[in-house]
Design an enzyme around this catalytic site. Structure first.
Site, PDB file in Angstrom:
ATOM      1  CB  SER A  19      -0.447  -0.038   1.529  1.00  0.00           C
ATOM      2  OG  SER A  19       0.630   0.154   2.088  1.00  0.00           O
ATOM      3  CE  LYS A  20       0.039   8.828  -0.736  1.00  0.00           C
ATOM      4  NZ  LYS A  20       0.561   9.082   0.271  1.00  0.00           N
ATOM      5  NE  ARG A  21      -1.724   3.154   7.085  1.00  0.00           N
ATOM      6  CZ  ARG A  21      -1.971   2.647   7.825  1.00  0.00           C
ATOM      7  NH1 ARG A  21      -0.731   2.621   9.198  1.00  0.00           N
ATOM      8  NH2 ARG A  21      -2.845   1.363   8.138  1.00  0.00           N
TER       9      ARG A  21
END
Ligand code: GLU
Length: 502
Positions: free
Chosen positions: A259-261
């Site tokens: 994910s972006k996180r």
């Protein structure tokens, strides 16, 4: 003729998983002499993000993924943006109404929410299907007259697909093999919303059929939709394309979808190019200094294996080698270090001239004057030490600027009481050299060292300190050739001064 499509929704920047899906479609199309289509699936206006469509097209262009048909390319199967195809979907929805595959459902969102909440209370999930549909408000459960009345009053309704009660669907996925679904677990999905716009499922199937798509290659998050899609093809009386569902790209830990996180936490981008998503900055590979070839090479191997040890592939080589059979069934763990390694490999592959051309741009941006410096030679000496062009400046700064201070630790280690004196002799020896080719300076200095029966470090370490200001860098004789005699003697003189002053 093989025809494949990449069908992103413009809901934000394109995740690298999406880029990989586009890439595999592209490789598959080119490998088979087929065609590649870009279709923008923007029927869900609530998730529409300004600029995302342009971003997607620009990113894919940067990656070198080319389309035969699409919004920019045109083509005879257009329009290629779903919001421009509304009339087409209305016509096909009518076909499903006429043959009884769909029904009108008048239940309001509030009514459905209540049912969901009630079911939840009992620890169940509400599902709109054969088991509940006759107790709800739709054209199957109420009389024709009541339906007409509701329509006359302009009551909003959706079209729902009438999923058969208990059928076993057997189908095949090019990656996963045979798959069986039972329709009793499915819900009567909405195909047309109250605003008369189709949902993803209807638009997607109609378009894949009309655009004569032969293979649907997409992410595994769409696998649960496959039985509905198969039923839809059946309801239209159309043959369905072949399907291949690609496994996920996993977090570096291997647990769950990347994910972006993860990227934000560990400092790597998960998008091909930078994107400002309503004020939230999304980092991009392009801006981080990756070559598109390296980025694509890395992505290609994240899920596909060539069956050999080879790791570096040009796009043409990927096209030649790519087959769906070699795409793995399980997710691939993303490795940020390996990703950098790929960029490093592409720096090594480039000639010193090509690296220099890129480095000059960086130097221009930094306002560095390199008019009297052999930048190509510097790149030749230094390119193996970097993974990105923007790292070059830090590694090579001393070629362009006289060191203004000397690294204390290295100075302590390399300079002894007699070092100033030794360096003064070094100046005279170098001054006598007829040219500054590495062979010339090296043999002169070495002969002198050997004549004195000294260890090399006694001269070479302070010599390096004088030239670089610290203990790093390539061969001293290579470096001084680049900076030239005057500058070299000046730098050695500077260190002598420093040593004499303390
Ligand atoms: N619009 C869908 C997406 O954003 C396409 C899925 C498919 O390829 O069928 O992923």
């Amino acid at each position: 003729m093989v025809r494949v499509r990449f069908a992103p929704s413009p809901t934000g920047p394109l995740h690298i998983g999406g880029v990989r899906t586009a890439l595999y479609n592209y490789l598959f199309a080119r490998h088979n002499g087929g065609q590649m289509i870009l279709r923008i699936e923007d029927t869900d206006q609530t998730r529409y993000v300004e600029g995302a469509e342009e971003y997607i097209m620009n990113s894919l262009e940067w990656c070198g993924i080319k389309f035969d048909e699409g919004i920019r390319e045109g083509g005879k199967y257009g329009p290629y943006r779903q919001s421009d195809r509304k009339d087409i979907y209305a016509k096909y929805a009518q076909m499903l109404i006429d043959n009884g595959s769909v029904y009108m459902a008048f239940d309001t969102p509030e009514e459905l929410n209540e049912l969901r909440a009630a079911a939840e209370k009992e620890g169940k999930t509400f599902i709109y299907n054969f088991s509940t549909r006759m107790s709800l408000r739709n054209s199957l459960s109420i009389s024709k007259e009541e339906v007409d009345e509701l329509l006359k009053n302009g009551t909003p309704y959706v079209l729902r697909f009438k999923v058969p009660e208990n059928r076993v669907l057997e189908t095949h996925d090019e990656i996963r093999g045979d798959i069986t679904f039972n329709t009793k677990e499915m819900d009567d999905k909405v195909l047309m919303k109250t605003d008369g716009l189709p949902t993803y499922h209807l638009a997607n199937i109609v378009d894949d059929h009309l655009m004569e798509i032969t293979h649907v290659i997409r992410g595994e998050e769409w696998l649960p939709s496959l039985p509905l899609h198969i039923l839809l093809y059946e309801a239209f009386g159309w043959e369905h394309p072949k399907f291949a569902h690609l496994p996920l790209i996993l977090k570096p830990s291997g647990k769950g979808k990347l994910s972006k996180r993860d990227g934000d936490q560990l400092g790597f981008p998960v998008f091909p190019m930078q994107f400002n998503n309503n004020g939230e900055m999304c980092k991009g590979y392009r801006e981080d200094g990756y070559f598109p070839e390296a980025f694509i090479n890395m992505l290609a191997l994240l899920g596909w294996n060539p069956g050999t040890e080879q790791e570096i592939f040009s796009m043409d080589e990927l096209i030649k080698e790519f087959t769906i059979e070699r795409v793995g069934k399980s997710g691939s763990r993303f490795d940020p270090d390996k990703t950098k390694w790929f960029n490093h490999q592409y720096i090594l592959k480039k000639s010193a001239e090509d690296v220099a051309e890129l480095f000059r741009k960086d130097l221009d941006a930094r306002g560095v004057d390199y008019s009297k410096i052999d930048v190509v030679r510097i790149c030749e000496l230094m390119k193996e030490r970097i993974s990105f062009i923007h790292e070059m400046w830090d590694e090579t700064r001393f070629f362009f600027e006289t060191p203004t201070h000397f690294d204390e630790k290295f100075k302590k280690k390399s300079c002894k009481e007699d070092t100033a004196e030794v360096l003064e002799t070094l100046i005279t020896i170098l001054d006598k050299c007829s040219d500054f080719k590495p062979e010339t300076t090296e043999s002169a200095v070495k002969a002198w060292i050997e004549g004195n029966e000294w260890g090399f470090g006694k001269v070479m370490s302070p010599f390096r300190l004088a030239v670089v200001g610290e203990g790093k860098g390539p061969s001293v004789f290579d470096m001084i050739e680049v900076i030239g005699k005057d500058e070299t003697l000046k730098r050695i003189g500077n260190l002598v001064k420093e040593l004499r002053s303390c």
